[in-house]
Design an enzyme around this catalytic site. Structure first.
Site, short mmCIF file in Angstrom:
data_model
loop_
_atom_site.label_atom_id
_atom_site.label_comp_id
_atom_site.label_asym_id
_atom_site.label_seq_id
_atom_site.Cartn_x
_atom_site.Cartn_y
_atom_site.Cartn_z
N GLU A 90 0.83 -1.21 0.00
CA GLU A 90 0.00 0.00 0.00
C GLU A 90 0.86 1.26 0.00
OE1 GLU A 90 -2.24 0.70 3.54
OE2 GLU A 90 -2.87 2.67 2.82
N HIS A 145 -4.71 6.57 0.77
CA HIS A 145 -4.54 5.21 1.28
C HIS A 145 -5.26 4.22 0.37
CE1 HIS A 145 -2.98 5.93 5.47
NE2 HIS A 145 -3.37 7.16 5.14
N GLU A 222 -9.69 5.99 1.04
CA GLU A 222 -9.29 4.60 0.83
C GLU A 222 -9.68 4.31 -0.62
OE1 GLU A 222 -7.65 2.90 2.97
OE2 GLU A 222 -8.30 3.33 5.03
#
Ligand code: ZN
Length: 260
Positions: A90, A145, A222
């Site tokens: 990530e 993210h 996200e």
């Protein structure tokens, strides 16, 4: 990760550089234009980008796991972040997307402040990341993210600040930016709204330093779920990341100027 090697000297010195007072100013931005034009609608504006985690966070667990105050509670300095089943981290995704977004925003005339210099270091801690963007007096900011959700779960979610002492003046503007971002991200990237996180793609969170400590309008996105194979086919695509950056840049431009 159970095995925790001592970081080599190079990483330690980088870490020291990252947490020294001089670093709190953030990465120096390129010279910015001051007056908005049709070609440079973001001239005179400052945008904060926080690419979540860092590529070597795994190498210094004692630093990454130490507790920092996030405005409401103690929180670990950072985490390693998640990864795809095939090992695409990530932290690297966040960094690659942030770089493309910086390029897009700079082209529009903005001054961009990043919270880290590269993807081969440790930290900085989540509270320091907030400080870097606050002290730059960013007009708007985005924390980038990707999630490690359930394998069946799909889509993107936007995490929002909950009013507290430090962030209370930027709640409404953060929500406005979140709606702009949700609309552009869905339209431009094809990533669906999350079917497991938040409500209609929005999720207020009171447990994150990045949102509790912000004094500038900010959201955390996200971008997708690194544990879902369909999402992963998008997240690992360079051209998809370029679309994601374009969607973010469009949302930022719409938020700051009223136009895309
Ligand atoms: Zn993350």
């Amino acid at each position: 990760m159970l095995f925790a090697p001592t970081p080599p000297p190079a990483f330690r010195s980088e870490l020291a550089a990252q947490i020294s007072p001089a670093r709190v100013q953030g990465v120096p931005a390129r010279a910015a234009r001051a007056v908005p034009t049709r070609a440079h609608p973001l001239a005179g504006r400052v945008v904060g980008i926080d690419p979540g985690h860092n590529g070597r966070n795994w190498s210094d667990p004692s630093f990454i796991n130490h507790l920092v105050w996030n405005g409401r509670q103690w929180e670990t300095c950072d985490t390693t972040g998640t990864a795809t089943d095939s090992g695409y981290p990530e932290a690297q995704f966040n960094w690659q997307l942030a770089g493309r977004l910086r390029r897009d925003l700079t082209r529009e005339g903005a001054r961009v402040v990043l919270t880290r210099r590269n993807n081969v270091g440790v930290g900085p801690c989540v509270n320091t990341r907030s400080q870097i963007i606050n002290r730059a007096h960013a007009n708007v900011a985005i924390d980038i993210h990707a999630d490690g959700g359930p394998a069946w779960g799909r889509g993107f979610a936007i995490l929002l600040p909950v009013a507290d002492r430090q962030n209370r003046r930027v709640i409404r503007r953060s929500y406005r930016f979140a709606r702009d971002l949700r609309g552009r991200f869905r339209a431009v990237t094809g990533m669906p709204i999350s079917n497991y996180d938040g409500s209609d793609g929005l999720q207020p969170r009171s447990d994150l330093a990045g949102l509790n400590l912000t004094t500038v309008p900010k959201v955390l996105i996200e971008c997708g779920n690194m544990r879902n194979t369909t999402d992963v086919s998008l997240l690992t695509s360079r051209s998809w990341r370029h679309r994601a950056a374009r969607a973010m840049a469009q949302a930022i431009t719409k938020y700051l100027t009223g136009r895309i």
